[in-house]
Design an enzyme around this catalytic site. Structure first.
Site, mmCIF file in Angstrom:
data_model
loop_
_atom_site.group_PDB
_atom_site.id
_atom_site.type_symbol
_atom_site.label_atom_id
_atom_site.label_comp_id
_atom_site.label_asym_id
_atom_site.label_seq_id
_atom_site.Cartn_x
_atom_site.Cartn_y
_atom_site.Cartn_z
ATOM 1 N N ASN A 1 -3.221 -9.674 17.288
ATOM 2 C CA ASN A 1 -3.295 -8.800 18.451
ATOM 3 C C ASN A 1 -4.569 -9.111 19.235
ATOM 4 O O ASN A 1 -5.357 -9.973 18.848
ATOM 5 C CB ASN A 1 -3.170 -7.315 18.046
ATOM 6 C CG ASN A 1 -4.368 -6.822 17.244
ATOM 7 O OD1 ASN A 1 -5.463 -7.394 17.292
ATOM 8 N ND2 ASN A 1 -4.164 -5.755 16.493
ATOM 9 N N SER B 1 10.047 2.682 9.550
ATOM 10 C CA SER B 1 10.261 2.565 11.009
ATOM 11 C C SER B 1 10.847 1.207 11.417
ATOM 12 O O SER B 1 11.226 1.015 12.573
ATOM 13 C CB SER B 1 8.922 2.768 11.741
ATOM 14 O OG SER B 1 8.072 1.643 11.548
ATOM 15 N N ASN C 1 0.823 -1.213 0.000
ATOM 16 C CA ASN C 1 0.000 0.000 0.000
ATOM 17 C C ASN C 1 0.850 1.253 0.000
ATOM 18 O O ASN C 1 1.935 1.275 0.589
ATOM 19 C CB ASN C 1 -0.862 0.084 1.275
ATOM 20 C CG ASN C 1 -1.931 -0.983 1.339
ATOM 21 O OD1 ASN C 1 -2.402 -1.456 0.313
ATOM 22 N ND2 ASN C 1 -2.304 -1.358 2.547
ATOM 23 N N ASP D 1 3.571 -5.296 12.487
ATOM 24 C CA ASP D 1 4.206 -5.949 11.331
ATOM 25 C C ASP D 1 5.678 -6.233 11.626
ATOM 26 O O ASP D 1 6.221 -7.267 11.207
ATOM 27 C CB ASP D 1 4.097 -5.053 10.087
ATOM 28 C CG ASP D 1 2.654 -4.794 9.700
ATOM 29 O OD1 ASP D 1 1.814 -5.685 9.934
ATOM 30 O OD2 ASP D 1 2.363 -3.706 9.177
HETATM 31 O O1 RIB Z 1 0.020 -2.419 9.751
HETATM 32 C C1 RIB Z 1 0.201 -1.150 9.190
HETATM 33 C C2 RIB Z 1 -0.257 -1.146 7.769
HETATM 34 O O2 RIB Z 1 -1.645 -1.370 7.726
HETATM 35 C C3 RIB Z 1 -0.051 0.154 7.026
HETATM 36 O O3 RIB Z 1 1.203 0.227 6.397
HETATM 37 C C4 RIB Z 1 -1.243 0.205 6.073
HETATM 38 O O4 RIB Z 1 -0.909 0.197 4.731
HETATM 39 C C5 RIB Z 1 -2.128 -0.967 6.461
HETATM 40 O O5 RIB Z 1 -1.966 -2.047 5.620
#
Ligand code: RIB
Length: 296
Positions: free
Chosen positions: A179, A284, A10, A245
């Site tokens: 989560n 990040s 994204n 992530d």
């Molecule tokens: O987990 C964060 C992500 O969630 C973002 O980068 C956004 O694109 C969504 O997919």
């Protein structure tokens, strides 16, 4: 053992606000930036920065050059990445003064993952290889069934939760990384109680392992008779986007490298503690070198 992440990419449009916008309200954003994101892309980059060789499959549009470049620069292998005619997926993200976020995702090309493409990608993988998935692309049930039939291990980050998720063949998933909100939804409990969530999930999916992240309260691991817990590190929160992530990619990287659950949880918690102190999604995510330096 090869690792494949079949996941979203994204363009993140990030608005810094003092407080989240309320229904009927208009607010001014103090800052606007675009980042490369998507749960799929972020997790591939986390795996690569943790030192694991990872393939990323998915789709971008003609506007997705920066997404491709971000994966390549991180060392993610993208021979299967498709470029389609539609716009890439994007996310609208509000980040408030405490660093918390609210995200709306629109699928774009992530919603155009077709069965013939899936078949072509999965041909390159075999028994024992690992497949990582999130819930931001189309045709996930097909991918899970097809990969399981060829003996791949399935790791699912069931995010975001939607109605379709409940119909997926979740009994084929080997490891869930989720989560507390996703856990509450999947377990079908009304209260966000980690013990109850894990009891219910174990009953529903007795063959699976669960890694339940609890934000500032750390993380619990449960499955195959093992229980582990890791506390979070107190840090100054700048932006929580992609912290989950980062955790997911790092936990899986440690698993792939044969680390014991306790060690994998510790390293992943350290990496995500660094990620929440930085702006943006993929930018990040720290490297393993940064994680080791900061926590030696
Ligand atoms: O987990 C964060 C992500 O969630 C973002 O980068 C956004 O694109 C969504 O997919």
């Amino acid at each position: 053992m090869k690792v494949l992440n079949f996941g979203s990419l994204n363009i993140d449009r990030v608005y810094k606000v003092v407080d989240f916008v309320q229904p009927g309200e208009t607010v001014l954003s103090a800052d606007y930036q675009e980042f490369c994101g998507g749960k799929g892309l972020n997790q591939s980059i986390a795996l690569a920065r943790a030192g694991v060789s990872v393939y990323h499959a998915g789709a971008v549009g003609g506007d997705g050059e920066q997404l491709k470049r971000a994966l390549e620069e991180a060392g993610v292998k993208i021979p299967f990445l498709q470029v389609l005619q539609q716009p890439s997926g994007h996310a609208v993200i509000e980040v408030d003064k405490s660093g918390q976020n609210r995200i709306i995702v629109t699928a774009g090309t992530n919603g155009r993952i077709r069965e013939d493409y899936i078949d072509g990608v999965l041909e390159y993988f075999e028994k024992g290889d690992i497949l990582l998935l999130q819930n931001e692309i189309s045709n996930i049930p097909y991918i899970i069934k097809r990969a399981k039939a060829s003996g791949m291990q399935i790791v699912l980050n069931p995010s975001p939760v939607n109605e379709a998720l409940y119909e997926y063949p979740l009994d084929l998933v080997d490891i869930f990384i989720l989560n507390e909100k996703e856990g509450t939804a999947l377990a079908g409990v009304t209260e966000c109680d980690p013990g109850k969530i894990l009891d219910c999930l174990e009953k529903k999916y007795p063959e699976s392992i669960f890694v339940l992240t609890l934000g500032a309260d750390g993380v619990c691991y449960r499955g195959k008779g093992e229980h582990w817990r890791q506390e979070a590190f107190p840090v100054k929160v700048v932006d929580t986007t992609a912290a989950g992530d980062t955790f997911c990619g790092y936990f899986l990287a440690e698993y792939v490298n044969g680390k014991k659950p306790a060690e994998a949880l510790l390293t992943a918690t350290r990496a995500s503690a660094i990620a929440v102190g930085r702006n943006g999604a993929s930018p990040s995510i720290p490297t393993m070198g940064e994680v080791e330096d900061l926590f030696q």
